[in-house]
Design a protein around this motif. Sequence first.
Motif, PDB file in Angstrom:
ATOM      1  N   ALA A  65       3.246   4.548  -3.485  1.00 44.66           N
ATOM      2  CA  ALA A  65       4.667   4.258  -3.622  1.00 44.66           C
ATOM      3  C   ALA A  65       5.382   5.399  -4.333  1.00 44.66           C
ATOM      4  O   ALA A  65       6.525   5.751  -3.980  1.00 44.66           O
ATOM      5  CB  ALA A  65       4.861   2.952  -4.383  1.00 44.66           C
ATOM      6  N   PRO A 117      11.558   1.841   3.245  1.00 45.52           N
ATOM      7  CA  PRO A 117      10.513   0.834   3.487  1.00 45.52           C
ATOM      8  C   PRO A 117      10.202   0.578   4.949  1.00 45.52           C
ATOM      9  O   PRO A 117       9.037   0.345   5.311  1.00 45.52           O
ATOM     10  CB  PRO A 117      11.091  -0.424   2.826  1.00 45.52           C
ATOM     11  N   TRP A 123       1.492  -0.049   5.860  1.00 45.90           N
ATOM     12  CA  TRP A 123       0.428  -0.125   4.862  1.00 45.90           C
ATOM     13  C   TRP A 123      -0.890  -0.489   5.533  1.00 45.90           C
ATOM     14  O   TRP A 123      -0.989  -1.486   6.248  1.00 45.90           O
ATOM     15  CB  TRP A 123       0.790  -1.147   3.785  1.00 45.90           C
ATOM     16  N   CYS A 160       3.958  -7.186  -9.843  1.00 47.40           N
ATOM     17  CA  CYS A 160       3.083  -6.524  -8.873  1.00 47.40           C
ATOM     18  C   CYS A 160       1.617  -6.881  -9.101  1.00 47.40           C
ATOM     19  O   CYS A 160       0.852  -7.043  -8.140  1.00 47.40           O
ATOM     20  CB  CYS A 160       3.250  -5.011  -8.951  1.00 47.40           C
ATOM     21  N   TYR A 164       6.952  -2.716  -1.873  1.00 47.54           N
ATOM     22  CA  TYR A 164       7.584  -1.394  -1.755  1.00 47.54           C
ATOM     23  C   TYR A 164       9.065  -1.543  -1.436  1.00 47.54           C
ATOM     24  O   TYR A 164       9.901  -0.780  -1.940  1.00 47.54           O
ATOM     25  CB  TYR A 164       6.895  -0.539  -0.692  1.00 47.54           C
ATOM     26  N   TRP A 215      11.865   0.053  -3.743  1.00 49.74           N
ATOM     27  CA  TRP A 215      12.915   0.910  -3.179  1.00 49.74           C
ATOM     28  C   TRP A 215      14.294   0.380  -3.557  1.00 49.74           C
ATOM     29  O   TRP A 215      15.176   1.135  -3.978  1.00 49.74           O
ATOM     30  CB  TRP A 215      12.756   0.954  -1.658  1.00 49.74           C
TER      31      TRP A 215
END
Length: 226
Positions: free
Chosen positions: A23, A33, A38, A77, A93, A97
């Motif tokens: 990230a 994003p 991922w 997270c 993410y 962002w």
Amino acid sequence: MSSTSMEARLAGHTDLAGFRSEARQLLAHQVPPDEVQWQLEEPADAYVAPQSPQSSRPRNVARAATAIVPASFTRLCEFVVLHRDPERFSLLYRLLWRLVHEPGLRNDPGDADMLQAQHMAHAVRRDIHKMKANLRMRSLRDADGEDVQVGCYEPAHHVVEAVAPWLAKRLPAPRWAVFTPERSVRCEGGRLLFGPGVPGAELPRHDAGDADWLACHERVFAAHHA
């Protein structure tokens, strides 16, 4: 997905340090994003001691981003990455962002993305609590005549590695093992080692005989016995 999408690779389902590192790079290059895909590598079968999350975290995070992102999001997270939702890293993410580019987001309690992340974190915390409360261990003697405690559990999320250190402090036995469909963990004199899981259909029931438990223990650990 944008035709110019970038792949961000993570070393397993709970690779928080890898997510932070990727990230950071994506933010540094201003990659939005919707241009990130991922990719999660499957955990290795071999038993390995887990990395310390603190030691593996990137140390050169941009100061501007660090100042903008609240500490509460960092804690969020740590739980959301343990959720089973395959889109969790995309969600995190996207939130990261937005926190960088939309500072007002931190003061919006009704934001849909933030609410989703908080619900996921709550589900993970509940799953951790349930595993701690409901895991049942039994004492056996292995093929070498040594005492070992064993147990099995089927968590809803990727919580085994989060619960294992707590078990190491609470279980009196110096040797124990817990099997789950995704990951197994054993403790040898305080040292935690993680490795492959046992399919749900092959997990011994708690009322199974000692022979079934020993067979499972030998099948999972024999090749990795120190």
